[in-house]
Design a protein around this motif. Structure first.
Motif, PDB file in Angstrom:
ATOM      1  N   GLU A 106      20.094  76.105  39.470  1.00  0.00           N
ATOM      2  CA  GLU A 106      19.325  76.064  39.047  1.00  0.00           C
ATOM      3  C   GLU A 106      18.420  76.845  39.719  1.00  0.00           C
ATOM      4  N   ASP A 127      23.537  73.392  43.547  1.00  0.00           N
ATOM      5  CA  ASP A 127      23.667  72.573  42.015  1.00  0.00           C
ATOM      6  C   ASP A 127      21.690  73.405  42.359  1.00  0.00           C
ATOM      7  N   LYS A 128      21.577  74.010  43.500  1.00  0.00           N
ATOM      8  CA  LYS A 128      19.946  74.629  43.894  1.00  0.00           C
ATOM      9  C   LYS A 128      20.513  75.392  43.349  1.00  0.00           C
TER      10      LYS A 128
END
Length: 496
Positions: free
Chosen positions: A472, A468-469
Motif C-alpha cells: 500500500e 499488504d501494508k
C-alpha cells in the motif's frame, strides 16, 4: 451485499445449503433466482453507477437462470440489455426456463451466442456456475474467450464464480473468465480463494439472498478464512509486570556458507512479533557479523551438532531451515533439532532434508511452497497446484503437526476441519527472503507459547497483512523481506 463471510464451502455443500433452504424453509428456487438477479443488479448499480448498457451471457443451468433474472429486472429499470444464450433451452431446469420465458414475454429478444459480442458498459458472466467439473469446450469455450476479449476495456461481473473455474480447487478448466467482480451467493466456495481462483475472480463479494442464518449450522464448513479478529486472542495487550522470560526464547538454525541473510531475516521477524530472546545458530564465519545491524540478536558459530546441543537448552521454540543448505552439517543440525522435541518451524532446506528422510511429529509446523510440497509428496508442483486442499491434507497425514501450504490462498491444516485459508498477501511477496520472514514469525509466536495451530494461523495472517501494508505504501514490485518488519510490529500490537 453482505460482509464477506469467513466460512468456505465445497460446491456440494453449497448445493446442500440451497436444498435446505427450499425444502425446510419454504423458499423456492425461483424466489432464490429472483433474489440473485436483484443482488446482481444491485452490484452493477454500486460498482458501475454510470452504466446504461448491460450484456448478459447465459448458460442453461441455474447460473444462467440468475443471469436471465438479472436481465429481466434490469429491463424493467430501463437499462439497455443485450442477452446471449449458449446451449439448448431443452437442457434448462424449470426455474431457468421460466426466467428465460419471462424475458421473451416482455418482448425482448434473446440472441444465440455469436463469437463476437457487441460493445457494452458491463458484461455479466452467467454461463457455468459452480457445477463445472470438466474442461470448458465448444460454444462455452468460445463464449468465455469472447468475454475475455473485452476485459481490458469493459468490466465483467461473474455470478457465483467465473465460468471455467473449478469451485473446489480453484483450477482453471481449460479456459476461464477474467472477472472484475465475482458475486457469490449463499455460500462462498473455497476455489475462489486458492489455486488459480484469485487470478480470475477479481474482487469477491457475497450475498446470502436473505436466507435464514440457521441453515449455516447444518454442517461444518470445509474451510475458514483466517483473520486477526477471530484468531489473535494471544496478541492481547501484555500485563504490566511482563518481562522477557515470559515471552520465550526462539532459536533460528540455518545460514550455511553464502546464505547467512536468511537466518538473519527469520530472527528479526521472530523478534518483531515479540519473542523475548532470539538467537541464531549458524556457521562460525557468520556468527560474529550477523548481529551487526541488529545487536539484540544473539549469534553463535556452530560447526557440529554436539556444539548445538548445549546452546539449545534455554530455547523453547525453533525455526529450522532458513539458508540451512543440504550439506552434512545441515543434516546433523536438523536431526539434533528434531531430537530436542521442542515445537519448531520446518522451512526451506529443512523441508528438502525431510523429504529425503520422512518423519512424523505432532509438534512442528511445516511451511512448504508448492515445489517443496511436491518433493515431500513425491509428485510435481503442477499436481500440488491442481488441488491444493488435497495436497495440504496429504502432507499433514504423512508428516503430522500443522502444514502451511504457501502460495496464493495459503492453506493451513492440522488434519481437522475446517482447514484455514489466508486471503492476505500479494504478488510483491515473490522475492527472496519472504519465506524466511514467515518461518521467523511463526517461530516467534511458538516461543510465546502459542499452540502450534494458533501460531500458524496468526503467523500467516500477520505475514500477509504486513506485506499488504508494505505494498500500500510503495507498490508491490520491489518489495523486500525486510520491508515487512515495521508492519509486523504494528500488527502484532493491533495498532493499525
Amino acid at each position: 451485499m453482505s460482509t464477506l463471510p469467513h466460512e468456505l464451502y465445497t460446491a456440494e455443500q453449497t448445493r446442500e445449503l440451497e436444498r435446505i433452504v427450499t425444502e425446510q424453509h419454504n423458499i423456492s428456487s425461483a424466489k432464490l433466482m429472483s433474489r440473485a438477479g436483484a443482488a446482481a443488479l444491485g452490484a452493477i448499480k454500486s460498482y458501475w453507477p454510470q452504466a446504461e448498457r448491460i450484456l448478459v451471457v447465459c448458460g442453461t443451468g441455474n447460473n444462467g437462470g440468475d443471469g436471465f433474472e438479472l436481465a429481466r429486472q434490469a429491463i424493467t429499470e430501463e437499462y439497455r440489455v443485450s442477452i446471449f444464450q449458449v446451449g439448448d433451452e431443452k437442457e434448462m431446469s424449470e426455474e431457468t426456463l421460466a426466467a428465460r420465458e419471462a424475458i421473451i414475454a416482455s418482448g425482448v429478444e434473446i440472441h444465440r451466442f455469436e463469437e463476437k459480442l457487441p460493445t457494452t458498459d458491463v458484461i455479466v458472466d452467467a454461463l457455468l456456475g459452480i457445477g463445472l467439473s470438466r474442461e470448458v469446450s465448444g460454444d462455452y469455450a468460445l463464449a468465455v474467450n469472447a468475454i475475455n476479449e473485452h476485459t481490458k476495456r469493459i468490466p465483467v461481473l461473474a455470478l457465483d464464480i467465473p465460468s471455467g473455474i473449478h469451485a473446489n480447487t480453484g483450477r482453471a478448466l481449460g479456459t476461464a473468465v477474467h472477472a472484475t467482480i465475482t458475486l457469490s451467493f449463499l455460500g462462498l466456495n473455497k476455489g475462489l480463494f486458492t489455486g488459480e481462483g484469485p487470478n480470475y475472480c477479481g474482487q469477491v463479494c457475497f450475498d446470502s439472498l436473505k436466507v435464514p442464518s440457521a441453515i449455516y449450522k447444518a454442517f461444518t464448513p470445509i474451510a475458514r478464512r483466517v483473520s486477526l479478529e477471530n484468531d489473535a486472542a494471544g496478541l492481547a495487550p501484555r500485563e504490566r509486570t511482563g518481562h522477557k522470560g515470559l515471552y520465550g526464547h526462539l532459536f533460528i538454525i540455518g545460514g550455511d556458507h553464502g546464505m547467512p541473510g536468511a537466518a538473519r531475516v527469520a530472527a528479526e521477524a521472530g523478534a518483531r512479533v515479540g519473542s523475548g530472546l532470539t538467537s541464531i545458530a549458524t556457521r562460525s564465519a557468520h556468527g560474529p557479523i550477523l548481529n551487526l545491524a541488529r545487536p539484540e540478536l544473539m549469534c553463535y558459530g556452530v560447526e557440529s551438532a554436539s556444539e548445538l546441543e548445549e546452546l539449545l537448552r534455554p530455547a523453547n521454540a525453533l525455526s529450522v531451515g532458513p539458508g540451512l543448505g543440504q550439506s552434512e552439517w545441515a543434516v546433523a543440525l536438523f536431526q539434533k533439532a528434531i531430537e530436542t522435541n521442542l515445537p519448531m518451524v520446518v522451512d526451506a532446506d529443512a523441508l528438502n532434508l525431510l523429504s529425503k528422510n520422512p518423519q512424523y511429529h505432532d509438534n512442528w509446523v511445516l511451511t512448504p511452497h508448492p515445489g517443496e510440497a511436491a518433493r515431500l509428496l513425491g509428485c510435481t508442483s503442477e499436481e500440488i497446484q491442481a488441488d491444493r486442499f488435497a495436497a495440504v491434507y496429504e502432507l499433514q497425514r504423512r508428516y503430522g503437526g500443522v502444514v502451511v501450504l504457501k502460495g496464493s490462498g495459503t492453506l493451513i491444516s492440522n488434519g481437522e476441519a475446517p482447514t484455514r485459508l489466508s486471503t492476505w498477501g500479494n504478488p510483491g511477496m515473490g522475492s527472496g527472503g519472504m519465506g524466511d520472514v514467515l518461518a521467523g514469525v511463526i517461530g516467534g509466536l511458538l516461543a510465546q507459547h502459542f499452540p502450534i495451530m494458533d501460531a500458524a494461523c496468526v503467523g500467516v495472517t500477520l505475514h500477509g497483512m504486513a506485506a499488504d501494508k508494505a505494498a500500500e505504501l510503495d507498490g508491490e514490485r520491489g518489495t523486500l523481506a525486510m520491508d515487512l518488519m515495521p508492519h509486523l510490529r504494528r500488527l502484532a500490537n493491533l495498532i493499525y
